[in-house]
Design an enzyme around this catalytic site. Sequence first.
Site, short mmCIF file in Angstrom:
data_model
loop_
_atom_site.label_atom_id
_atom_site.label_comp_id
_atom_site.label_asym_id
_atom_site.label_seq_id
_atom_site.Cartn_x
_atom_site.Cartn_y
_atom_site.Cartn_z
CE LYS A 183 43.46 -28.83 47.37
NZ LYS A 183 43.30 -27.52 47.51
N GLY A 240 38.13 -28.36 38.09
CA GLY A 240 38.72 -26.81 38.23
C GLY A 240 39.24 -26.40 37.04
CB SER A 241 41.49 -23.66 36.65
OG SER A 241 42.73 -23.88 37.26
N GLY A 244 45.13 -25.45 36.78
CA GLY A 244 45.22 -26.37 38.14
C GLY A 244 45.48 -27.88 37.64
N GLY A 245 44.42 -28.25 36.69
CA GLY A 245 44.36 -29.64 36.21
C GLY A 245 45.49 -30.07 35.56
CD GLU A 264 34.34 -30.91 34.67
OE1 GLU A 264 34.69 -30.06 34.12
OE2 GLU A 264 33.41 -31.07 35.33
CB CYS A 301 31.66 -27.63 33.87
SG CYS A 301 31.53 -28.14 35.52
CD GLU A 392 35.44 -22.04 31.46
OE1 GLU A 392 36.24 -22.87 31.67
OE2 GLU A 392 34.33 -22.58 31.92
#
Lengths: 528, 528
Positions: A183, A240-241, A244-245, A264, A301, A392
């Site tokens: 994606k 990603g965030s 989202g994760g 991650e 990250c 974060e």
Amino acid sequence: MITGKNYIGNKLSSNGSNTYKTFDPKLNLDTEWTFYEATKEEIGEAVDKAQDAFQSYKNFSGAKKATFLEAIAEEIEALGDELIQAYCKESGLPEGRAIGERGRTMGQLRAFAQLLKEGSWVEATIDTAQPDRKPLPKIDLRKMLLPIGPIAVFGSSNFPFAFSTAGGDTASALASGCPVIVKSHPMHAGTGEMVSSAVIKAAERTNMPDGVFSNLNSSGIEVGQQLVLHPKIKGVGFTGSIKGGTALYKLANERKEPIPVFAEMGSINPVVVLPSALREKGLDWAKQYAGSVMLGAGQFCTNPGLILGIKSTSLDAFTNALGDEIDKLEPTCMLHPNIHNNYEKGKNELSNQGGADVVAEYKKSVAPNHAQQKVLTVNGANFLKNPKLHQEVFGPFSIVVRCADAKELTEVLNCLEGQLTGTILGNPDELKTYRSVVDALQGRVGRLIFNGVPTGVEVCPSMQHGGPFPASTDSRFTSVGVSAVKRWVRPVSFQNWPQEELPEALQDGNPLSIMRIVDSEHTNKKLE
Amino acid sequence: MITGKNYIGNKLSSNGSNTYKTFDPKLNLDTEWTFYEATKEEIGEAVDKAQDAFQSYKNFSGAKKATFLEAIAEEIEALGDELIQAYCKESGLPEGRAIGERGRTMGQLRAFAQLLKEGSWVEATIDTAQPDRKPLPKIDLRKMLLPIGPIAVFGSSNFPFAFSTAGGDTASALASGCPVIVKSHPMHAGTGEMVSSAVIKAAERTNMPDGVFSNLNSSGIEVGQQLVLHPKIKGVGFTGSIKGGTALYKLANERKEPIPVFAEMGSINPVVVLPSALREKGLDWAKQYAGSVMLGAGQFCTNPGLILGIKSTSLDAFTNALGDEIDKLEPTCMLHPNIHNNYEKGKNELSNQGGADVVAEYKKSVAPNHAQQKVLTVNGANFLKNPKLHQEVFGPFSIVVRCADAKELTEVLNCLEGQLTGTILGNPDELKTYRSVVDALQGRVGRLIFNGVPTGVEVCPSMQHGGPFPASTDSRFTSVGVSAVKRWVRPVSFQNWPQEELPEALQDGNPLSIMRIVDSEHTNKKLE
């Protein structure tokens, strides 16, 4: 050439009517390219093709899959400067970074190819028969890791090469024997399409089955959701965030057949500066850490978002020096206006928390989408009682926490969520003196660093890039380094299985000459 | 002596007022013992003690933990016949089974002790520094597996020793360096308490920290829920029903910090009888399979619940022979009236599905809680269109599916949910002829068996006991065999870490003499 179309296996496809553009954050303008969002039918076709491809691809030898991975690296390089320019345009990142990240991406593909050629990663384990064992005979049993099926990979915003289309998730899944459906990240869909064209060329050139790789465009969340919910998809890779994760993780767990999601997500990468480091090397560390906070506009990250020390004049001196060094550096461009807006929002929210003082703040006006760095300081008590400060802020932002003593420092570490990395600056003796601090840090992180900076993630077998939740959804696996291949496999045992029908890795003759565990002993010999 | 109390670490405790009894299914009467359900406070105390114990236990050497595991085995044996009698009373299982399962349980504990003494299981991986590497120097990085924290273990109903109090989940978690809190199975709480007393004795004798093991009584679901939701609990082991395991899995995923749940749940263990097996050995297999269906009153995870063949006169002959052999066997006692009632319910529900014919059915009256075996047969088309027939009936029940041809047989396998095992009866050449059948089976199972029965799970390194969902919640791990230790650990990297502060497994001198991966090579040598 960027067409804006999806790759459904080897075929370009643009059946949908929803389109979107990518954005040049430096020019603060849309790029010239238009992308066709994948339709439900295109998604279904890509997954069906992946499942068909899996039937043959899963049985390919390591050597054959290695040829494919090496060909991908070659084809990416062959895209030359056109690819580098697309990357820079869609990310706002400088050319040097693009070239370095391309090198890393090719290096990753070749590292997995090397792993496949060596072959021992499948954890072949053999227990030979003991027909005379009492009270019951022991039957021959052999086990190895086998691929699980089509994998959905979600490209990241911050590494358009190394953690995207042909990045670590894709390379590791293809290495394991699983087809991949990417994606594509909407912020660099053009770069993604170009890299996809390299993967497809490599697949055709090395006779891989059509469907072993697809690339789907998507500007919203629907394409990703459909992929994760598709019964033929067997695993998900995501960088990603946390938002989202976590959403994908929950979605995958709600399926009739839950599937693993390796997300991650986020990390503030705490750094503990012990007294000797402050006293003896404070100014050096201040300079190094200013660079680490600012690296890649703070969009790694592993940028250090939290620096912890015990109150002292040398901590004050370090903090001031860090501020001075940060002030010297020039703001750089972030990936996208949305990311820049989120950065400003997060920075302001944390700046307005009670007890937070400014150490450094870039106030001059900057070009659009450039990130004005900021460093705050709070005392340990304020940090402990305000979880907002533990969040974060994705960008060049950091907080120095001044703790009353080692006990409060330990408490601060224990209250943090899981992290990718944790760093100790000091001397070896202090690792003993501050045992409880080190212990607390070790319990929260995937990688411990002594006297260094957390940025810079080596791609090698001993790298652990993944920590307790929410650094990643599954701290038992890494997304960087060759061990990442272990995410896409499961062990299968063969009991009393005929020799000639066993996978080569398990045959008596050890035709692959791999390291195996035979009757509980490590050996690369054949069975007598 | 059975007191009915909980073990909160080394202390017996019965603060609650809720009590329950265990049941003797053979006498069809309550036992003489009364058990005190653990209170919320007792649960909290057990978890706090476990977390405290973890601080030291996690750093114990493999040799020291091995002494503990071996002492548990000794103390279980020292409980002698009194333990065997409690087991038989609370399970209805015969003495021979109790003694065999006790031996297996001690064998498991000793196998983990052996693994710890050998030491290579921690996957020590070292990449040495390359200070002169261009463009950037490479920093020393080392990785190994470290324990994650206190683990909740849910004892199973069907293996009061081997998959309960000091069974595989507990032994593997203790081996990894994680403290264990057992949620005792209510059907054999007395057996569980006795085994717990052995664990506690062993812990005291080998100087383990108080809290390394606790045992909580519980007749409902609350104690288990509280355990799984407790922030200090970091993982869950479970053996039982799909309903129970899935509920815990969902609960653990809804936590702020989700934790892994290793639930080994259910399986119908499909067996494919290929034409040569029917022709040449049909009567032999019928006899063996009658025994396998009936083993342990059908209360194993690996009893064959589904036998598949291609329509032929030899399949009819095999089916009739299976029925005859099943008819010859005497019903045995199930574990508990609840399990017996569920068996009767499931058996009747499946018997009433359209197209299901009876092959064998025990109709004579039996003693209370004894399971009257039954075998049905349906054709492939009926099976394919009726998912009810795919469900596990826990007990001595099996279905023979008569498929039209290899294609329909493959379709049947592809429509099944994940399974612990899959078996092929035939000759080696047929594995080629029926490639698509074998491939489909391999995709659904954790262990493939050729010419054997699925019952009988060898405890050895190459055993995979765990398959795609819902056979287990995480098919990447096994609950049987020494690899089960991998469920309770995660990799941690040490970057540029001082030699003397590294765990022994990662030190240059390799003081444990373990197999490691050093600069991508397997070696048990020390570093030069």
